[in-house]
Design a protein around this motif. Sequence first.
Motif, PDB file in Angstrom:
ATOM      1  N   GLY A  63       0.719  -1.417  -0.060  1.00  0.00           N
ATOM      2  CA  GLY A  63      -0.089  -0.068  -0.032  1.00  0.00           C
ATOM      3  C   GLY A  63       0.989   1.146  -0.152  1.00  0.00           C
ATOM      4  O   GLY A  63       2.003   1.274   0.439  1.00  0.00           O
ATOM      5  N   VAL A  64       0.207   2.378  -0.480  1.00  0.00           N
ATOM      6  CA  VAL A  64       0.871   3.729  -0.522  1.00  0.00           C
ATOM      7  C   VAL A  64      -0.285   4.612  -0.097  1.00  0.00           C
ATOM      8  O   VAL A  64      -1.332   4.688  -0.757  1.00  0.00           O
ATOM      9  N   THR A  65       0.060   5.456   0.780  1.00  0.00           N
ATOM     10  CA  THR A  65      -1.028   6.594   1.081  1.00  0.00           C
ATOM     11  C   THR A  65      -0.159   7.867   1.097  1.00  0.00           C
ATOM     12  O   THR A  65       1.006   8.001   1.669  1.00  0.00           O
ATOM     13  N   GLU A  66      -0.902   8.978   0.293  1.00  0.00           N
ATOM     14  CA  GLU A  66      -0.012  10.027   0.419  1.00  0.00           C
ATOM     15  C   GLU A  66      -1.125  11.128   1.103  1.00  0.00           C
ATOM     16  O   GLU A  66      -2.437  11.140   0.635  1.00  0.00           O
ATOM     17  N   VAL A  67      -0.359  11.964   1.779  1.00  0.00           N
ATOM     18  CA  VAL A  67      -1.123  13.009   2.517  1.00  0.00           C
ATOM     19  C   VAL A  67      -0.481  14.437   2.063  1.00  0.00           C
ATOM     20  O   VAL A  67       0.705  14.455   2.268  1.00  0.00           O
ATOM     21  N   ILE A  68      -1.277  15.267   1.574  1.00  0.00           N
ATOM     22  CA  ILE A  68      -1.082  16.588   1.363  1.00  0.00           C
ATOM     23  C   ILE A  68      -1.658  17.679   2.331  1.00  0.00           C
ATOM     24  O   ILE A  68      -2.983  17.689   2.116  1.00  0.00           O
ATOM     25  N   ALA A  69      -1.036  18.011   3.199  1.00  0.00           N
ATOM     26  CA  ALA A  69      -1.571  18.863   4.072  1.00  0.00           C
ATOM     27  C   ALA A  69      -1.323  20.158   3.933  1.00  0.00           C
ATOM     28  O   ALA A  69      -0.099  20.836   3.921  1.00  0.00           O
ATOM     29  N   GLY A  70      -2.475  21.075   3.622  1.00  0.00           N
ATOM     30  CA  GLY A  70      -2.303  22.448   3.304  1.00  0.00           C
ATOM     31  C   GLY A  70      -1.921  23.318   4.377  1.00  0.00           C
ATOM     32  O   GLY A  70      -1.753  22.751   5.609  1.00  0.00           O
ATOM     33  N   GLU A  71      -1.775  24.715   3.994  1.00  0.00           N
ATOM     34  CA  GLU A  71      -1.274  25.656   5.423  1.00  0.00           C
ATOM     35  C   GLU A  71      -2.362  25.490   6.462  1.00  0.00           C
ATOM     36  O   GLU A  71      -3.507  25.561   6.042  1.00  0.00           O
ATOM     37  N   ASN A  72      -1.851  25.488   7.643  1.00  0.00           N
ATOM     38  CA  ASN A  72      -2.585  25.763   8.740  1.00  0.00           C
ATOM     39  C   ASN A  72      -3.738  24.648   9.165  1.00  0.00           C
ATOM     40  O   ASN A  72      -4.628  24.755   9.614  1.00  0.00           O
ATOM     41  N   SER A  73      -3.547  23.411   8.192  1.00  0.00           N
ATOM     42  CA  SER A  73      -4.403  22.477   8.612  1.00  0.00           C
ATOM     43  C   SER A  73      -4.134  21.313   9.669  1.00  0.00           C
ATOM     44  O   SER A  73      -2.787  21.403   9.892  1.00  0.00           O
ATOM     45  N   VAL A  74      -5.160  20.644   9.985  1.00  0.00           N
ATOM     46  CA  VAL A  74      -4.638  19.788  11.166  1.00  0.00           C
ATOM     47  C   VAL A  74      -5.131  18.528  10.971  1.00  0.00           C
ATOM     48  O   VAL A  74      -6.350  18.083  10.495  1.00  0.00           O
ATOM     49  N   ILE A  75      -4.364  17.359  10.858  1.00  0.00           N
ATOM     50  CA  ILE A  75      -4.722  16.218  10.346  1.00  0.00           C
ATOM     51  C   ILE A  75      -4.289  15.297  11.577  1.00  0.00           C
ATOM     52  O   ILE A  75      -3.218  15.076  11.929  1.00  0.00           O
ATOM     53  N   ASP A  76      -5.228  14.246  11.918  1.00  0.00           N
ATOM     54  CA  ASP A  76      -5.101  13.400  12.810  1.00  0.00           C
ATOM     55  C   ASP A  76      -5.357  11.989  12.108  1.00  0.00           C
ATOM     56  O   ASP A  76      -6.334  11.787  11.698  1.00  0.00           O
ATOM     57  N   HIS A  77      -4.112  11.378  12.008  1.00  0.00           N
ATOM     58  CA  HIS A  77      -4.258   9.917  11.243  1.00  0.00           C
ATOM     59  C   HIS A  77      -3.557   8.821  11.948  1.00  0.00           C
ATOM     60  O   HIS A  77      -2.935   9.033  12.950  1.00  0.00           O
ATOM     61  N   CYS A  78      -4.623   7.647  12.007  1.00  0.00           N
ATOM     62  CA  CYS A  78      -3.855   6.258  12.617  1.00  0.00           C
ATOM     63  C   CYS A  78      -4.089   5.444  11.795  1.00  0.00           C
ATOM     64  O   CYS A  78      -4.997   4.992  11.005  1.00  0.00           O
ATOM     65  N   LYS A  79      -3.317   4.507  11.659  1.00  0.00           N
ATOM     66  CA  LYS A  79      -2.905   3.168  10.865  1.00  0.00           C
ATOM     67  C   LYS A  79      -3.137   2.064  11.854  1.00  0.00           C
ATOM     68  O   LYS A  79      -2.230   2.033  12.720  1.00  0.00           O
ATOM     69  N   LEU A  80      -4.086   1.232  11.695  1.00  0.00           N
ATOM     70  CA  LEU A  80      -4.064  -0.202  12.533  1.00  0.00           C
ATOM     71  C   LEU A  80      -3.862  -1.204  11.648  1.00  0.00           C
ATOM     72  O   LEU A  80      -4.734  -1.711  10.899  1.00  0.00           O
ATOM     73  N   GLU A  81      -2.773  -1.930  11.955  1.00  0.00           N
ATOM     74  CA  GLU A  81      -2.445  -3.045  11.195  1.00  0.00           C
ATOM     75  C   GLU A  81      -2.857  -4.265  12.095  1.00  0.00           C
ATOM     76  O   GLU A  81      -2.176  -4.396  13.031  1.00  0.00           O
ATOM     77  N   ARG A  82      -3.915  -5.116  11.641  1.00  0.00           N
ATOM     78  CA  ARG A  82      -4.063  -6.372  12.398  1.00  0.00           C
ATOM     79  C   ARG A  82      -4.433  -7.471  11.769  1.00  0.00           C
ATOM     80  O   ARG A  82      -5.655  -8.137  11.884  1.00  0.00           O
ATOM     81  N   GLU A  83      -3.651  -8.003  10.751  1.00  0.00           N
ATOM     82  CA  GLU A  83      -3.897  -8.986   9.960  1.00  0.00           C
ATOM     83  C   GLU A  83      -3.458 -10.169  10.718  1.00  0.00           C
ATOM     84  O   GLU A  83      -2.841  -9.938  11.708  1.00  0.00           O
ATOM     85  N   ASN A  84      -3.625 -11.218   9.974  1.00  0.00           N
ATOM     86  CA  ASN A  84      -3.154 -12.711  10.728  1.00  0.00           C
ATOM     87  C   ASN A  84      -1.606 -12.761  10.456  1.00  0.00           C
ATOM     88  O   ASN A  84      -1.023 -12.386   9.653  1.00  0.00           O
ATOM     89  N   GLU A  85      -1.101 -13.884  11.027  1.00  0.00           N
ATOM     90  CA  GLU A  85       0.316 -14.343  11.204  1.00  0.00           C
ATOM     91  C   GLU A  85       0.827 -14.891   9.706  1.00  0.00           C
ATOM     92  O   GLU A  85       2.090 -15.227   9.718  1.00  0.00           O
ATOM     93  N   THR A  86      -0.013 -14.899   8.821  1.00  0.00           N
ATOM     94  CA  THR A  86       0.440 -15.428   7.620  1.00  0.00           C
ATOM     95  C   THR A  86       0.378 -14.228   6.411  1.00  0.00           C
ATOM     96  O   THR A  86       0.979 -14.287   5.478  1.00  0.00           O
ATOM     97  N   ALA A  87       0.205 -12.755   7.011  1.00  0.00           N
ATOM     98  CA  ALA A  87      -0.053 -11.636   5.805  1.00  0.00           C
ATOM     99  C   ALA A  87       1.283 -11.126   5.826  1.00  0.00           C
ATOM    100  O   ALA A  87       2.108 -10.866   6.599  1.00  0.00           O
ATOM    101  N   PHE A  88       1.510 -10.799   4.452  1.00  0.00           N
ATOM    102  CA  PHE A  88       2.647  -9.912   4.163  1.00  0.00           C
ATOM    103  C   PHE A  88       2.197  -8.316   4.121  1.00  0.00           C
ATOM    104  O   PHE A  88       1.173  -8.316   3.324  1.00  0.00           O
ATOM    105  N   HIS A  89       2.640  -7.407   4.616  1.00  0.00           N
ATOM    106  CA  HIS A  89       2.460  -6.278   4.424  1.00  0.00           C
ATOM    107  C   HIS A  89       3.341  -5.328   4.299  1.00  0.00           C
ATOM    108  O   HIS A  89       4.207  -5.229   5.206  1.00  0.00           O
ATOM    109  N   VAL A  90       3.300  -4.619   3.311  1.00  0.00           N
ATOM    110  CA  VAL A  90       4.349  -3.535   2.918  1.00  0.00           C
ATOM    111  C   VAL A  90       3.825  -2.168   2.716  1.00  0.00           C
ATOM    112  O   VAL A  90       2.945  -2.285   1.507  1.00  0.00           O
ATOM    113  N   ALA A  91       4.192  -0.980   3.365  1.00  0.00           N
ATOM    114  CA  ALA A  91       3.316   0.204   3.095  1.00  0.00           C
ATOM    115  C   ALA A  91       4.019   1.487   3.307  1.00  0.00           C
ATOM    116  O   ALA A  91       5.231   1.416   4.197  1.00  0.00           O
ATOM    117  N   THR A  92       3.754   2.329   2.421  1.00  0.00           N
ATOM    118  CA  THR A  92       4.443   3.644   2.616  1.00  0.00           C
ATOM    119  C   THR A  92       3.565   4.830   2.752  1.00  0.00           C
ATOM    120  O   THR A  92       2.423   4.696   2.206  1.00  0.00           O
TER     121      THR A  92
END
Lengths: 443, 254
Positions: free
Chosen positions: A220-249
């Motif tokens: 996965g790839v997530t791009e965040v572009i935060a403008g002037e004076n913006s407020v962003i609260d972000h949270c990523k929860l990864e809770r897959e099982n013990e067989t999963a491969f997960h590569v993310a930026t």
Amino acid sequence: MTELEEARERYCADFERFKQKAARNGGGWTYPLRKTAISRFAEVAFPTTRDEEWKYTSVAPIVKVRFRRADPRPEGVTPRTLAQTGAGELAKNRLVFVNGHYSERLSSVRSLPGGVKVESLAAALVNDPAAVEPYLARHASYQDHAFVALNTAFMEDGAFVHVPKGCVIDEPIHLLFVSTSNGEATVSYPRNLIVIDSDSQVKIVESYVEVGGRGYLTNGVTEVIAGENSVIDHCKLERENETAFHVATLQARLGRSSNFVSHSITLGGALIRNDVNVMLDGEGGDCTLNGLYLGTGERHIDNHTRIDHMKPHCVSRELYKGILDGKVKAVFNGKIVVGKDARKTDAKQTNRNLLLSEEATIDTKPQLEIFNNDVKCSHASTIGRLDENALFYLRSRGLGLETARALLTYAFASEVVNQIKIAPVRAGLDDLLTARLQKICQA
Amino acid sequence: MLEIRNLHASAAEREILRGIDLTVNAGEVHAIMGPNGSGKSTLAHVLSGREPYEVTAGEVTYEGKNLLEMAPEERARAGIFLAFQYPVEIPGVSTTYFLKAALNATRKHRGLEELDAMDFLALLKEKTALVEMDQGLLNRPINEGFSGGEKKRNEIFQMAVLDPKLAILDETDSGLDIDALRIVAHGVDQLRNKDRATILITHYQRLLNYIIPDYVHVLFDGRIVMSGGKELAHELEQRGYSWIEERLQAGSVS
């Protein structure tokens, strides 16, 4: 032919089949971008442990699997199975993606102010290219990262969030990625684009869960572009099982006086690699990157962060904490780069690791590169075990050994959890951790 | 209640306790005094089950059971409480949360129902008053950032909530200014009753101005070399521990 070369050929050949489909689906304008990205992938190929950025993480287990691109219409995921993952009801506004593809049936977007776009990227590529094109793939660099290059070449869907100027959204927006499979190893390429215009405020949660999926890869790839004076609260929860491969930026660009908080919580997966990169690209920007990783069994968890202080008076705070049990191998690599113009930078990075077993290991590496003299930067990393004195103190008051261990381990994690401001996420994580730690500490 | 017979214990292969005999009955307050390094704290630790002390000989029975075979939490649930000389700071765990878990573990062991939130809060309120403790401290992580006096008060407060049968106070008076000492001692004295036994381990006599012990024992080089009533403490205060040493060398201590 080596395994790496064979894999490179395989992905390039797959792109030849994929490109017609991508064009057919209406996002034809993205073809040059995809073509450049796959060419770059062909040049850099998959990393090996000889690459500095992958020194402690071998992707060989991913390279050798012949993943099939995930089916856009998977059956079997219902609101009910979603609810069972515990991630279903986190927020009123949720986009659900099954194997990387938007599911309208499972999604619901309510209570959003006018002008806000929260939709499938696949749809936006076709219907709204003018809104997407100025940002897409302009921040997450695929030049030196094989997985980002592959995502850029093969991306099909994900979330497109656009919040116009001066818009405050209280309700969190939940992007829920569900993986499922019929036993076949599949790969999905979720791609999220989050554009927050100036003076706006938003809370975004990315969750990755699985409903019966096994041995799949999420790239996965997530791009965040935060403008002037913006407020962003972000949270990523990864809770897959013990067989999963997960590569993310996660790649964020922060404008002047913007405030970006991102929590990265890793509770599952077999092989996890998270890259979180933040570019403080305007004066007075403020970023907090926190992380919590909890591993048992034989998992491999790698968190790479990079914060670029480009402009004066920016603040960054970073706290990553790891709880490692069994034979888990974890990696933390935190880089802070202070550019020559970034005077009055205030950067603080901390990585703390709690080892619950003899065999768990952590490689932790802070890196500061500072090109300005007028700055305040610090880093600290620790590796330790549960405090015997504290354990005894709790036991001497009647708490059983397992309860005492679980309580102290929870307390270690709570420093990160308590900083999550999105209340339902914090509460859900609290419950999950309590249950998980009780189980670990009983073993 | 507590019978200690010929107790020998060592740490890191060095023998620290070298034959302790002591009987403590319900309702009694025993003061154990002694100079630095005499084994006072080791005795407290052995009784509460702290590692890495190794008992090499002797026995300890508590209410007829072999205490030395019990895990620290089993001892606590059976009614033994240790007030720490150096209370531990535990970030991330509030005193309220921890104490509720501790109290309910003990109540469960005694066959009692768990206290509900209302009753528990009422209990906390009552017991904080006993040691004049600011209730705000209860929601903070255990002992984190507490002053020395606050930590010791927190120990006595926990003791009041957990209502032990045998309380062992390990130098609870050390390092306290006179006001804090008075508060802590008053709290302990208020908790005195006919069912509870107390062992006060102290370096200084001044605590015993506030809590009048039934018995005073002098611990020296791993043994109890002298026992007596409360007047023994005054004698020690006047003559100092060197007096004991001289009498030991003269062979006149029995």
